[in-house]
Design an enzyme around this catalytic site. Structure first.
Site, short mmCIF file in Angstrom:
data_model
loop_
_atom_site.label_atom_id
_atom_site.label_comp_id
_atom_site.label_asym_id
_atom_site.label_seq_id
_atom_site.Cartn_x
_atom_site.Cartn_y
_atom_site.Cartn_z
N ARG A 122 -15.57 -29.06 -14.60
CA ARG A 122 -16.37 -29.75 -13.58
C ARG A 122 -15.52 -29.75 -12.31
O ARG A 122 -14.45 -30.36 -12.27
CB ARG A 122 -16.68 -31.17 -14.04
CG ARG A 122 -17.62 -31.96 -13.13
CD ARG A 122 -17.91 -33.31 -13.80
NE ARG A 122 -18.73 -34.18 -12.99
CZ ARG A 122 -20.06 -34.23 -13.04
NH1 ARG A 122 -20.71 -33.40 -13.85
NH2 ARG A 122 -20.73 -35.08 -12.30
N HIS A 149 -25.61 -26.49 -11.30
CA HIS A 149 -25.46 -27.46 -12.40
C HIS A 149 -26.38 -27.04 -13.55
O HIS A 149 -27.34 -27.72 -13.89
CB HIS A 149 -25.83 -28.85 -11.89
CG HIS A 149 -25.34 -29.98 -12.75
ND1 HIS A 149 -24.56 -29.79 -13.87
CD2 HIS A 149 -25.54 -31.33 -12.65
CE1 HIS A 149 -24.29 -30.97 -14.41
NE2 HIS A 149 -24.87 -31.91 -13.70
N GLN A 152 -27.44 -29.36 -16.63
CA GLN A 152 -28.45 -30.37 -16.31
C GLN A 152 -29.85 -29.81 -16.50
O GLN A 152 -30.75 -30.48 -17.00
CB GLN A 152 -28.27 -30.84 -14.86
CG GLN A 152 -29.32 -31.86 -14.42
CD GLN A 152 -29.22 -33.17 -15.17
OE1 GLN A 152 -28.14 -33.74 -15.26
NE2 GLN A 152 -30.33 -33.65 -15.71
N ASP A 246 -32.62 -35.77 -5.97
CA ASP A 246 -31.21 -36.00 -6.28
C ASP A 246 -30.64 -36.81 -5.12
O ASP A 246 -31.27 -36.96 -4.06
CB ASP A 246 -30.48 -34.67 -6.44
CG ASP A 246 -29.08 -34.82 -7.05
OD1 ASP A 246 -28.72 -35.94 -7.47
OD2 ASP A 246 -28.35 -33.81 -7.10
N CYS A 285 -31.38 -36.47 -11.81
CA CYS A 285 -30.26 -36.21 -12.71
C CYS A 285 -29.27 -37.37 -12.79
O CYS A 285 -28.41 -37.37 -13.67
CB CYS A 285 -29.56 -34.91 -12.33
SG CYS A 285 -28.75 -34.93 -10.72
N ARG A 313 -29.32 -34.82 -22.18
CA ARG A 313 -28.07 -34.11 -21.92
C ARG A 313 -27.30 -33.94 -23.22
O ARG A 313 -26.69 -32.89 -23.47
CB ARG A 313 -27.21 -34.89 -20.90
CG ARG A 313 -27.73 -34.91 -19.48
CD ARG A 313 -27.69 -33.53 -18.83
NE ARG A 313 -26.36 -32.97 -18.83
CZ ARG A 313 -25.41 -33.25 -17.93
NH1 ARG A 313 -25.67 -34.10 -16.94
NH2 ARG A 313 -24.23 -32.67 -17.99
#
Length: 337
Positions: A122, A149, A152, A246, A285, A313
């Site tokens: 990450r 991402h 996700q 987001d 998310c 997730r």
């Protein structure tokens, strides 16, 4: 020192070379059939409940998490997923590694490949992810970069299809900043065959490379998906099956006040959701900044599946880890046979 040539990407397509590590860097690297198989196995394992897989198919394997950015859902979902599958997890921070003191990524990749069985990174910088994958002999997974991402999106597609059936042929509207998650939605639209409407201010449009890639894939007949650009949220949301947003200021963004001014008209509120289709869903998310990109009335309202999305997730990560680490046994183990 071996470095990634500019623009180079490790080979990771859904027919990877025999013996090559199964990297998961972006959705565009894999064909639709493979992505669907990962989701199918995630769905099967979710049906097994939260106690983990009874056969512990990843027993004896260890996953490393390199977290250069704060993480709640990514860290917890990967840790719990790996342990439910019988494996172990090592969490690494740059301040605790020689990587933070000047050791190169290629050297770090080679060393960690001798200790671990897979790595999740990450980071702000996609280049670091690609350098890691090019020099690692174990699978490398994108746990988020400033560019995309993809993990996700596995959870997002899983969530939509749980509630509304196949996403192919549906209409998804993205409202807000054309950020890293928007890039992965572009790749998902191409791979899963749905229409994606991107409603952003002109100054914050999505990544041009991702849009060009999508246009080429669609023009070549390799996808039934479609990408449409809007600068008006109300127009883009009309009749949509799913509305997604987001945070307005991502972790790698400059939190300048003008970003909020640019995005004010893209807030997802109850009035905007009422313009969507009668069975429309809402996703985010997380973490959400209530009152900025979305109102509490939407977050807690009848459209919202954000907490199902967050839970998924875990299950999507299990499907992904089984593909990356399970080898020839991954489908059988995922189905519990």
């Amino acid at each position: 020192m071996v470095e990634t040539p500019a623009g180079a990407r490790p080979s990771a397509a859904g027919g990877h070379a025999p013996g090559a590590p199964r990297h998961f860097l972006d959705l565009r690297d894999h064909d639709a059939a493979l992505l669907r198989r990962i989701l199918d196995s995630a769905r099967e394992m979710k049906r097994g409940g939260r106690r983990g897989h009874p056969r512990r198919p990843l027993d004896g394997l260890t996953l490393g998490l390199i977290l250069e950015k704060p993480s709640t859902r990514t860290r917890v979902s990967f840790e719990v997923a790996m342990r439910q599958l019988g494996g172990e997890v090592v969490v690494l921070s740059p301040r605790d590694m020689q990587l933070g003191r000047g050791e190169t990524i290629p050297d770090t990749a080679r060393v960690l490949s001798r200790f671990l069985d897979a790595l999740v990174l990450r980071t702000d910088q996609p280049r670091k992810l690609h350098d890691l994958a090019l020099n690692a002999s174990i699978p490398v997974i994108n746990g988020l970069t400033s560019g995309s991402h993809p993990v996700q999106l596995l959870a997002d597609i899983l969530t939509f299809e749980e509630h509304r059936g196949p996403i192919a042929g549906r209409t998804v509207t993205w409202c807000g900043d054309g950020n890293n998650v928007a890039t992965s939605w572009i790749e998902a639209a191409v791979r899963f065959g749905f229409t994606l409407r991107l409603a952003t201010p002109p100054e914050l449009e999505p990544d041009a490379d991702a849009l060009s890639w999508a246009a080429a894939e669609i023009a070549d007949g390799g996808s039934q998906g479609a990408i449409e650009l809007f600068h008006d949220a109300a127009e883009a949301v009309a009749g949509a099956d799913l509305v997604v947003t987001d945070t307005w200021v991502s972790m790698s963004d400059d939190p300048a006040e003008n970003r909020h001014l640019l995005l004010e008209s893209f807030r997802v509120d109850e009035a905007l959701m009422r313009r969507a289709g009668p069975d429309a869903l809402f996703m985010h998310c997380l973490p959400a900044h209530r009152g900025d990109e979305v109102t509490s009335g939407v977050m807690d309202g009848p459209w919202s599946v954000v907490f199902d999305e967050a839970e998924n997730r875990l299950h999507a990560q299990k499907g992904l880890l089984m593909w990356a680490l399970g080898g020839e046994r991954w489908e059988e183990a995922a189905a519990g046979r």
